[in-house]
Design a protein around this motif. Sequence first.
Motif, PDB file in Angstrom:
ATOM      1  N   ALA A   1       8.375  22.800   0.928  1.00 33.11           N
ATOM      2  CA  ALA A   1       8.684  21.863  -0.159  1.00 33.11           C
ATOM      3  C   ALA A   1       8.745  20.430   0.363  1.00 33.11           C
ATOM      4  O   ALA A   1       8.304  19.492  -0.310  1.00 33.11           O
ATOM      5  CB  ALA A   1      10.001  22.239  -0.827  1.00 33.11           C
ATOM      6  N   LEU A   2       9.291  20.242   1.561  1.00 33.49           N
ATOM      7  CA  LEU A   2       9.351  18.903   2.145  1.00 33.49           C
ATOM      8  C   LEU A   2       7.961  18.312   2.328  1.00 33.49           C
ATOM      9  O   LEU A   2       7.768  17.091   2.235  1.00 33.49           O
ATOM     10  CB  LEU A   2      10.080  18.942   3.493  1.00 33.49           C
ATOM     11  N   GLN A   3       6.992  19.174   2.594  1.00 33.25           N
ATOM     12  CA  GLN A   3       5.624  18.708   2.831  1.00 33.25           C
ATOM     13  C   GLN A   3       4.816  18.587   1.536  1.00 33.25           C
ATOM     14  O   GLN A   3       3.899  17.759   1.463  1.00 33.25           O
ATOM     15  CB  GLN A   3       4.902  19.673   3.789  1.00 33.25           C
ATOM     16  N   ASN A   4       5.153  19.387   0.531  1.00 31.23           N
ATOM     17  CA  ASN A   4       4.278  19.500  -0.640  1.00 31.23           C
ATOM     18  C   ASN A   4       4.800  18.816  -1.902  1.00 31.23           C
ATOM     19  O   ASN A   4       4.000  18.362  -2.722  1.00 31.23           O
ATOM     20  CB  ASN A   4       4.017  20.983  -0.951  1.00 31.23           C
ATOM     21  N   LEU A   5       6.111  18.775  -2.082  1.00 30.95           N
ATOM     22  CA  LEU A   5       6.631  18.231  -3.339  1.00 30.95           C
ATOM     23  C   LEU A   5       6.467  16.713  -3.385  1.00 30.95           C
ATOM     24  O   LEU A   5       6.777  16.014  -2.409  1.00 30.95           O
ATOM     25  CB  LEU A   5       8.103  18.601  -3.513  1.00 30.95           C
ATOM     26  N   PRO A   6       5.974  16.176  -4.486  1.00 33.94           N
ATOM     27  CA  PRO A   6       5.717  14.728  -4.565  1.00 33.94           C
ATOM     28  C   PRO A   6       6.978  13.878  -4.484  1.00 33.94           C
ATOM     29  O   PRO A   6       6.908  12.744  -4.030  1.00 33.94           O
ATOM     30  CB  PRO A   6       5.019  14.570  -5.925  1.00 33.94           C
TER      31      PRO A   6
ATOM     32  N   GLN B   1       0.830  -1.205   0.000  1.00 30.69           N
ATOM     33  CA  GLN B   1       0.000   0.000   0.000  1.00 30.69           C
ATOM     34  C   GLN B   1       0.866   1.258   0.000  1.00 30.69           C
ATOM     35  O   GLN B   1       0.590   2.218  -0.735  1.00 30.69           O
ATOM     36  CB  GLN B   1      -0.917  -0.014   1.213  1.00 30.69           C
ATOM     37  N   LEU B   2       1.916   1.259   0.805  1.00 31.79           N
ATOM     38  CA  LEU B   2       2.819   2.409   0.839  1.00 31.79           C
ATOM     39  C   LEU B   2       3.557   2.564  -0.490  1.00 31.79           C
ATOM     40  O   LEU B   2       3.759   3.687  -0.972  1.00 31.79           O
ATOM     41  CB  LEU B   2       3.814   2.255   1.990  1.00 31.79           C
ATOM     42  N   SER B   3       3.941   1.448  -1.099  1.00 38.18           N
ATOM     43  CA  SER B   3       4.608   1.516  -2.404  1.00 38.18           C
ATOM     44  C   SER B   3       3.667   2.055  -3.470  1.00 38.18           C
ATOM     45  O   SER B   3       4.084   2.806  -4.357  1.00 38.18           O
ATOM     46  CB  SER B   3       5.116   0.124  -2.803  1.00 38.18           C
ATOM     47  N   ALA B   4       2.383   1.675  -3.378  1.00 37.40           N
ATOM     48  CA  ALA B   4       1.405   2.193  -4.337  1.00 37.40           C
ATOM     49  C   ALA B   4       1.222   3.698  -4.156  1.00 37.40           C
ATOM     50  O   ALA B   4       1.109   4.447  -5.138  1.00 37.40           O
ATOM     51  CB  ALA B   4       0.073   1.475  -4.172  1.00 37.40           C
ATOM     52  N   GLU B   5       1.196   4.172  -2.909  1.00 36.77           N
ATOM     53  CA  GLU B   5       1.101   5.614  -2.672  1.00 36.77           C
ATOM     54  C   GLU B   5       2.337   6.328  -3.204  1.00 36.77           C
ATOM     55  O   GLU B   5       2.252   7.434  -3.764  1.00 36.77           O
ATOM     56  CB  GLU B   5       0.936   5.884  -1.173  1.00 36.77           C
ATOM     57  N   ALA B   6       3.502   5.702  -3.028  1.00 31.99           N
ATOM     58  CA  ALA B   6       4.736   6.286  -3.568  1.00 31.99           C
ATOM     59  C   ALA B   6       4.685   6.342  -5.095  1.00 31.99           C
ATOM     60  O   ALA B   6       5.146   7.315  -5.706  1.00 31.99           O
ATOM     61  CB  ALA B   6       5.945   5.475  -3.102  1.00 31.99           C
ATOM     62  N   ALA B   7       4.115   5.311  -5.709  1.00 28.70           N
ATOM     63  CA  ALA B   7       3.988   5.312  -7.174  1.00 28.70           C
ATOM     64  C   ALA B   7       3.056   6.421  -7.640  1.00 28.70           C
ATOM     65  O   ALA B   7       3.309   7.067  -8.666  1.00 28.70           O
ATOM     66  CB  ALA B   7       3.493   3.949  -7.654  1.00 28.70           C
ATOM     67  N   ARG B   8       1.981   6.649  -6.900  1.00 27.55           N
ATOM     68  CA  ARG B   8       1.076   7.755  -7.267  1.00 27.55           C
ATOM     69  C   ARG B   8       1.770   9.097  -7.085  1.00 27.55           C
ATOM     70  O   ARG B   8       1.583  10.025  -7.878  1.00 27.55           O
ATOM     71  CB  ARG B   8      -0.196   7.680  -6.431  1.00 27.55           C
ATOM     72  N   ALA B   9       2.592   9.206  -6.029  1.00 29.61           N
ATOM     73  CA  ALA B   9       3.366  10.437  -5.846  1.00 29.61           C
ATOM     74  C   ALA B   9       4.387  10.604  -6.973  1.00 29.61           C
ATOM     75  O   ALA B   9       4.672  11.731  -7.401  1.00 29.61           O
ATOM     76  CB  ALA B   9       4.069  10.421  -4.487  1.00 29.61           C
ATOM     77  N   ALA B  10       4.920   9.493  -7.459  1.00 33.32           N
ATOM     78  CA  ALA B  10       5.860   9.567  -8.588  1.00 33.32           C
ATOM     79  C   ALA B  10       5.154  10.072  -9.845  1.00 33.32           C
ATOM     80  O   ALA B  10       5.763  10.774 -10.661  1.00 33.32           O
ATOM     81  CB  ALA B  10       6.487   8.197  -8.843  1.00 33.32           C
ATOM     82  N   VAL B  11       3.886   9.709 -10.008  1.00 38.60           N
ATOM     83  CA  VAL B  11       3.120  10.254 -11.131  1.00 38.60           C
ATOM     84  C   VAL B  11       2.991  11.767 -10.993  1.00 38.60           C
ATOM     85  O   VAL B  11       3.179  12.519 -11.967  1.00 38.60           O
ATOM     86  CB  VAL B  11       1.714   9.610 -11.198  1.00 38.60           C
ATOM     87  N   ASP B  12       2.693  12.225  -9.774  1.00 41.03           N
ATOM     88  CA  ASP B  12       2.609  13.675  -9.540  1.00 41.03           C
ATOM     89  C   ASP B  12       3.956  14.345  -9.799  1.00 41.03           C
ATOM     90  O   ASP B  12       4.010  15.459 -10.334  1.00 41.03           O
ATOM     91  CB  ASP B  12       2.157  13.951  -8.107  1.00 41.03           C
ATOM     92  N   LYS B  13       5.022  13.655  -9.428  1.00 38.95           N
ATOM     93  CA  LYS B  13       6.359  14.211  -9.665  1.00 38.95           C
ATOM     94  C   LYS B  13       6.645  14.337 -11.161  1.00 38.95           C
ATOM     95  O   LYS B  13       7.180  15.348 -11.635  1.00 38.95           O
ATOM     96  CB  LYS B  13       7.404  13.312  -9.002  1.00 38.95           C
TER      97      LYS B  13
END
Length: 481
Positions: A252-257, A119-131
């Motif tokens: 930035a630490l809080q907001n950047l994907p 689940q955490l890896s999936a959230e990281a992948a979604r954040a990578a999409v935002d990045k």
Amino acid sequence: MKRLLLSCLCTLFLGGSFAFAQEKWDLQRCVAYALANNISVKQSDVQARIANLQVQFARAQQLPNANFGASGGYNFGRSINPATNTFANQSIRFGNFQLQGGITLFNWFANRYNKEASQLSAEAARAAVDKARNDVALNVAVAYLQALLAYEQTEISKVQIAQTTTQLQNIRKQVSAGSLPELNAVELEAQLAADSSAFITNQATYQGNTIQLMALLNLDMATPFAIATPDVSTIPVENIGNLQPAVVYQKALQNLPQQKANQLRYQAAERNIKAARAAMNPTLSAFGSITTRYSSLFPDQTRAAVTPNNKFDTIGYVQLSPGVILPALRPGFDVNLPNTPFFKQLFNVNLSQAVGLSLNVPIGSNRQLRTQWERSRLDAENIKLQLNQDNLTLQQDIYRAHTDAVNAMARYRAAQKAVDAAEKAFNFSQKRFDVGLLQTIELTTNQNNLFRRRLDAAAAQYEYVFRIKLLEFYQGEGLRL
């Protein structure tokens, strides 16, 4: 020569007007189109969907599993009847059916840790999409501002050409009247040629920047394309006093994907460590099964048919007296045993069930489990180092962007003062030239100086806007033009 220059200018202006008359693309439209069509964004989205599949798989590991198996065939010759387990020298049709299932009762929470990690890896992948989307949006914004700057410089070149053309027309009239020598007109014609060359250079730069922007949009180069050209002075920019680097860094630490993705990957790595450690402990499972079979030679004892055959069967011998032995007879019967029906064999006669518990204790696995555990710890350490490295790089980028913004603001203010001074000098020289107190070459020198100062001021202004926009982007405000 005069007619040739005017013809070239008309061609340039008409060509530029035609190019700028196409459908306008503002920054928001460019970014939206890029996000919908950029290949990197699509690839990141595919990776996110793969990560979601892994989440579904990890959740399913906590559920019971069930499997159904069936086999059937035809035996001929001497073979074992699978229903009666006896030898038969007949052809046999047979079938075997089995339904079995199991569930893990306790494995030291390994399945739960695996599910949390996925689940955490999936959230990281979604954040990578935002990045990826942010990277594309930022690249598009940079290319858009570069195209805007080139357009502004082209417009300045047009003004320069218009001024020189007007001066040349006035000088030509005075030369025709005999009040000025031909040299003055020749010098202005040379200046007009230089201004035209600058215009062509700036227009080529604009076209090149436009092509670069279209490439970022993944847009067909044959598509009519022209950017909207808002006045740079109307672009909203944050006060640089509100963009202190330390504050921007914390936001930035809080907001950047990218930072979110790194943190989520590290949390997932911690869960993987726990899951790998749990896999080294015993696992308790429950199982159950239902088995049945069919045979074409399985007799049905409940439907046996007994009929007299008018014969007698010898069942033994009786000695009536010494030397007199008579057989013991009984009436003969024929017994007919029909085959047991298919469904009766499956759901009644041959049906069997089993339930139980199993305990799996890993004693020796050639160090496989321990190696996986130790490697998961090293993976987590590596992710932590990458997280710290990315945070350090981000901090350096923000402080550098703030310094660049301060310097750009100083250059822009200095460039504005230089433009004001150059305009005053040009106006004075124009007045002196009009009364015959200044030579043409000195007038063109002041005019060229003003032209360069305007170009420098435009570049400095766009540089300042970009640096401020970059700081706004870092603190999570997005891109606004």
